[in-house]
Design a protein around this motif. Structure first.
Motif, PDB file in Angstrom:
ATOM      1  N   PRO A  93      -3.172  -5.255 -17.799  1.00 48.15           N
ATOM      2  CA  PRO A  93      -1.867  -5.910 -18.019  1.00 48.15           C
ATOM      3  C   PRO A  93      -1.140  -6.227 -16.715  1.00 48.15           C
ATOM      4  N   ARG A  94      -1.272  -5.365 -15.719  1.00 48.61           N
ATOM      5  CA  ARG A  94      -0.543  -5.579 -14.461  1.00 48.61           C
ATOM      6  C   ARG A  94      -1.092  -6.761 -13.686  1.00 48.61           C
ATOM      7  N   GLN A  95      -2.329  -7.188 -13.998  1.00 51.34           N
ATOM      8  CA  GLN A  95      -2.945  -8.289 -13.257  1.00 51.34           C
ATOM      9  C   GLN A  95      -3.104  -9.533 -14.120  1.00 51.34           C
ATOM     10  N   ALA A  96      -2.563  -9.502 -15.333  1.00 53.33           N
ATOM     11  CA  ALA A  96      -2.711 -10.663 -16.208  1.00 53.33           C
ATOM     12  C   ALA A  96      -2.039 -11.894 -15.610  1.00 53.33           C
ATOM     13  N   ALA A  97      -0.891 -11.670 -14.933  1.00 52.90           N
ATOM     14  CA  ALA A  97      -0.185 -12.803 -14.345  1.00 52.90           C
ATOM     15  C   ALA A  97      -0.922 -13.374 -13.142  1.00 52.90           C
ATOM     16  N   GLN A  98      -1.812 -12.581 -12.535  1.00 50.59           N
ATOM     17  CA  GLN A  98      -2.533 -13.020 -11.346  1.00 50.59           C
ATOM     18  C   GLN A  98      -3.912 -13.575 -11.691  1.00 50.59           C
ATOM     19  N   GLU A  99      -4.182 -13.796 -12.986  1.00 50.23           N
ATOM     20  CA  GLU A  99      -5.513 -14.203 -13.400  1.00 50.23           C
ATOM     21  C   GLU A  99      -5.925 -15.502 -12.726  1.00 50.23           C
ATOM     22  N   GLY A 100      -5.009 -16.455 -12.679  1.00 53.59           N
ATOM     23  CA  GLY A 100      -5.358 -17.721 -12.054  1.00 53.59           C
ATOM     24  C   GLY A 100      -5.624 -17.572 -10.576  1.00 53.59           C
ATOM     25  N   ALA A 101      -4.808 -16.789  -9.872  1.00 54.39           N
ATOM     26  CA  ALA A 101      -5.011 -16.580  -8.441  1.00 54.39           C
ATOM     27  C   ALA A 101      -6.321 -15.876  -8.168  1.00 54.39           C
ATOM     28  N   GLU A 102      -6.701 -14.926  -9.036  1.00 54.74           N
ATOM     29  CA  GLU A 102      -7.964 -14.214  -8.854  1.00 54.74           C
ATOM     30  C   GLU A 102      -9.138 -15.162  -8.993  1.00 54.74           C
ATOM     31  N   ALA A 103      -9.057 -16.084  -9.971  1.00 52.24           N
ATOM     32  CA  ALA A 103     -10.153 -17.014 -10.166  1.00 52.24           C
ATOM     33  C   ALA A 103     -10.304 -17.936  -8.978  1.00 52.24           C
ATOM     34  N   GLU A 104      -9.170 -18.320  -8.381  1.00 51.14           N
ATOM     35  CA  GLU A 104      -9.251 -19.214  -7.237  1.00 51.14           C
ATOM     36  C   GLU A 104      -9.762 -18.493  -5.994  1.00 51.14           C
ATOM     37  N   GLN A 105      -9.292 -17.277  -5.757  1.00 52.61           N
ATOM     38  CA  GLN A 105      -9.666 -16.565  -4.542  1.00 52.61           C
ATOM     39  C   GLN A 105     -11.028 -15.901  -4.659  1.00 52.61           C
ATOM     40  N   GLY A 106     -11.487 -15.609  -5.882  1.00 51.80           N
ATOM     41  CA  GLY A 106     -12.783 -14.959  -6.040  1.00 51.80           C
ATOM     42  C   GLY A 106     -12.833 -13.589  -5.390  1.00 51.80           C
ATOM     43  N   THR A 107     -11.791 -12.802  -5.541  1.00 48.38           N
ATOM     44  CA  THR A 107     -11.739 -11.497  -4.901  1.00 48.38           C
ATOM     45  C   THR A 107     -12.709 -10.525  -5.564  1.00 48.38           C
ATOM     46  N   THR A 108     -13.094  -9.514  -4.795  1.00 40.97           N
ATOM     47  CA  THR A 108     -14.014  -8.488  -5.272  1.00 40.97           C
ATOM     48  C   THR A 108     -13.219  -7.268  -5.711  1.00 40.97           C
ATOM     49  N   SER A 109     -13.634  -6.686  -6.811  1.00 39.54           N
ATOM     50  CA  SER A 109     -12.955  -5.503  -7.303  1.00 39.54           C
ATOM     51  C   SER A 109     -13.019  -4.378  -6.273  1.00 39.54           C
ATOM     52  N   LEU A 110     -11.934  -3.626  -6.173  1.00 44.53           N
ATOM     53  CA  LEU A 110     -11.894  -2.520  -5.218  1.00 44.53           C
ATOM     54  C   LEU A 110     -12.962  -1.480  -5.538  1.00 44.53           C
ATOM     55  N   GLY A 111     -13.286  -1.321  -6.823  1.00 43.19           N
ATOM     56  CA  GLY A 111     -14.290  -0.349  -7.204  1.00 43.19           C
ATOM     57  C   GLY A 111     -15.694  -0.738  -6.809  1.00 43.19           C
ATOM     58  N   ALA A 112     -15.916  -2.004  -6.440  1.00 46.33           N
ATOM     59  CA  ALA A 112     -17.248  -2.457  -6.038  1.00 46.33           C
ATOM     60  C   ALA A 112     -17.438  -2.430  -4.529  1.00 46.33           C
ATOM     61  N   LEU A 113     -16.407  -2.053  -3.782  1.00 44.08           N
ATOM     62  CA  LEU A 113     -16.496  -2.026  -2.321  1.00 44.08           C
ATOM     63  C   LEU A 113     -16.978  -0.667  -1.835  1.00 44.08           C
ATOM     64  N   PRO A 114     -17.712  -0.613  -0.740  1.00 43.66           N
ATOM     65  CA  PRO A 114     -18.062   0.688  -0.147  1.00 43.66           C
ATOM     66  C   PRO A 114     -16.815   1.363   0.390  1.00 43.66           C
ATOM     67  N   TRP A 115     -16.882   2.700   0.463  1.00 41.03           N
ATOM     68  CA  TRP A 115     -15.669   3.441   0.809  1.00 41.03           C
ATOM     69  C   TRP A 115     -15.170   3.135   2.215  1.00 41.03           C
ATOM     70  N   LYS A 116     -16.034   2.650   3.102  1.00 39.49           N
ATOM     71  CA  LYS A 116     -15.580   2.345   4.464  1.00 39.49           C
ATOM     72  C   LYS A 116     -14.638   1.143   4.499  1.00 39.49           C
ATOM     73  N   GLU A 117     -14.632   0.351   3.457  1.00 36.18           N
ATOM     74  CA  GLU A 117     -13.755  -0.820   3.428  1.00 36.18           C
ATOM     75  C   GLU A 117     -12.428  -0.537   2.743  1.00 36.18           C
ATOM     76  N   ILE A 118     -12.251   0.682   2.263  1.00 39.55           N
ATOM     77  CA  ILE A 118     -10.996   1.000   1.583  1.00 39.55           C
ATOM     78  C   ILE A 118      -9.862   1.136   2.595  1.00 39.55           C
ATOM     79  N   LEU A 119     -10.087   1.922   3.621  1.00 42.77           N
ATOM     80  CA  LEU A 119      -9.112   2.091   4.704  1.00 42.77           C
ATOM     81  C   LEU A 119      -9.819   1.811   6.028  1.00 42.77           C
ATOM     82  N   PRO A 120      -9.398   0.819   6.765  1.00 46.41           N
ATOM     83  CA  PRO A 120     -10.053   0.491   8.042  1.00 46.41           C
ATOM     84  C   PRO A 120      -9.630   1.445   9.150  1.00 46.41           C
ATOM     85  N   ALA A 121     -10.150   2.663   9.118  1.00 47.50           N
ATOM     86  CA  ALA A 121      -9.800   3.683  10.105  1.00 47.50           C
ATOM     87  C   ALA A 121     -11.084   4.383  10.558  1.00 47.50           C
ATOM     88  N   PRO A 122     -11.618   4.057  11.716  1.00 46.91           N
ATOM     89  CA  PRO A 122     -12.871   4.683  12.177  1.00 46.91           C
ATOM     90  C   PRO A 122     -12.791   6.206  12.250  1.00 46.91           C
TER      91      PRO A 122
END
Length: 484
Positions: free
Chosen positions: A55-84
């Motif tokens: 529900p919180r992202q229903a309003a962003q549905e169109g923007a998501e389709a245009e940007q083609g973003t990747t779900s946070l759950g599909a990213l490796p943990w090193k990309e969550i916080l960019p801190a070496p």
């Protein structure tokens, strides 16, 4: 192809039909029940309402389709916080953390238990040898006879032939427990990454607060010296001096409390790393971590396959179904087989001579008739456990949906709060500058300066905490989605 234990009853029915064709119609009802009991119970996933999108992202549905973003759950943990620095700490914890190592050993424990259950499907073979020499009275009581007996060979202890699939069901239950343990270990790994990231962010937040407090302390020390000089000159009152002293003491109090919290957070972080309590080396700053502009949680349906606790709950539910199947099949007849192949002789010296070969074959069948409802109680226990796991599975899904939505709303609102807090800090800095100028010019009292300084100090601390909250919302969503 179904397992052998599930195909044999069909052949057995055909054999019975060939042997007793006249009585087969009368046996059909009982035979149908027997064959039905032999079939494995199909797993049916509990029906749960799953929304098409968050529900919180229903309003962003169109923007998501245009940007083609990747779900946070599909990213490796090193990309969550960019801190070496954080990445190095997480890699260390994934090797040395005690909870994770325990979770991995639980997988090995479940795998060993599965091996025990699976071994029951196969016959055991033992090598055995025995020799007896005895002296006993013969046909004439006045004369004794010396006799010998020797046996050597391979024996198969009583082996249950799994015609109905009872042992196969128990083996399947154990296999599902292995998969559940593996999913729980994934959950521990994801939780470790999230917990370590949260503590690291908390440590950077405390560092930022400590720096703000020290800077405020220096400013208040200078203000106290100025106020005392003005009091000595008769420009200000002793009340202004006491207020300046109170502000300085308050900063010292906050500084000591922050130092305590920093040390305790470092100890908690060191424990997760598998170290003894101690300081954690770091050089990053909280305001240097680039914030995310937006978050994508993906589709809610993907959460059911990605989140470890839901996968573990489903595997446990499958294991419970197999346990119910095994408990029900305990009512069916059990066929066991015992064999021996080897040599036997009444004279030890001629044990391996010609014609001393020996074998035995002992099939047996047993059917429980009365056991005081022990088997029925076993079925009821398995079914009750299954019902409990169904509710736990549903609760895990509801909790997962809640945690994802909480993280989304936290990120959205804390981002707005951070921007508003920045404006508050800027306004309070300007207010303090003007208040100092008015006080030095004799236009206003020192109370105006005290209030402006207190407001600036609180707003700067609040900005650091909100900045940490925005970053922690990212970590919270990563954990709620089940990790990358």
């Amino acid at each position: 192809m179904p397992p052998l234990g599930h195909r044999l009853p069909v052949h057995l029915a055909a054999l019975l039909g060939a042997l007793v064709p006249a009585r087969l119609p009368a046996l059909l009802p009982a035979l149908a029940l027997l064959l039905a009991a032999c079939q494995p119970v199909a797993f049916v996933r509990p029906d749960m309402p799953v929304p098409e999108r968050w529900p919180r992202q229903a309003a962003q549905e169109g923007a998501e389709a245009e940007q083609g973003t990747t779900s946070l759950g599909a990213l490796p943990w090193k990309e969550i916080l960019p801190a070496p620095e954080l990445h190095a700490l997480i890699e260390e914890a994934l090797v040395a953390n005690a909870d994770l190592r325990i979770a991995i050993e639980r997988i090995e424990l479940a795998r060993a238990q599965y091996g025990i259950e699976r071994a029951a499907l196969f016959p055991g073979v033992n090598a055995s040898a025995a020799a007896t020499r005895e002296r006993m009275p013969g046909f004439d009581p006045r004369e004794n006879r010396v006799g010998e007996n020797a046996v050597v060979g391979l024996s198969m202890p009583a082996w249950e032939i799994d015609l109905w699939g009872r042992l196969a069901a128990r083996t399947e239950a154990a296999r599902r427990e292995v998969l559940a343990s593996a999913a729980l270990a994934d959950g521990v790994r994801t939780s470790l990454v999230a917990q370590l990231s949260s503590l690291y962010l908390e440590l950077l937040d405390l560092d930022a607060q400590h720096e703000i407090t020290r800077r405020t302390l220096d400013g208040r020390a200078k203000a106290l010296r100025l106020t005392r000089a003005r009091f000595d000159e008769g420009v200000s009152s002793i009340l202004d001096v006491r207020q300046a002293e109170s502000l300085l003491a308050g900063s010292e109090q906050a500084l000591a409390d922050q130092a305590r919290r920093i040390a305790q957070t470092e100890n908690a972080l060191a424990t997760l790393l598998g170290r003894n309590p101690g300081p954690i080396a770091r050089s990053a700053r909280l305001d240097e971590l680039p914030p995310r502009a937006r978050l994508d949680a993906g589709l809610p349906s993907a959460l059911l396959q990605r989140r470890p606790d839901i996968r573990a709950a489903e595997e446990s539910l499958r294991a419970a179904g197999a346990s119910v199947d095994a408990a029900r099949k305990a009512f069916l007849p059990r066929i066991t087989l015992t064999t021996l192949v080897g040599f036997a002789s009444t004279e030890l010296g001629q044990l391996f001579g010609s014609g001393r070969h020996a074998w035995s074959l002992q099939p047996s069948i047993g059917l429980p008739l009365f056991d005081g409802d022990r088997l029925q109680a076993g079925v009821e226990v398995a079914e009750a456990q299954q019902r409990i796991l169904v509710e736990q599975y549903k609760a895990a899904i509801r909790q997962a949906f809640r945690e994802v939505d909480d993280a989304l709303v936290a990120f959205e609102r804390l981002t707005e709060q951070r921007e508003a807090t920045r404006r508050v800090v800027q306004a309070n800095r300007e207010r303090l500058r003007v208040s100092n100028a008015r006080y030095l010019a004799g236009i206003s009292s020192y109370f105006e300066v005290i209030d402006a300084e207190r407001q600036l100090f609180d707003s700067e601390l609040g900005l650091a905490q909100v900045t940490r909250g925005v970053q922690q919302a990212v970590v919270q969503l990563y954990r709620a989605l089940g990790g990358g």
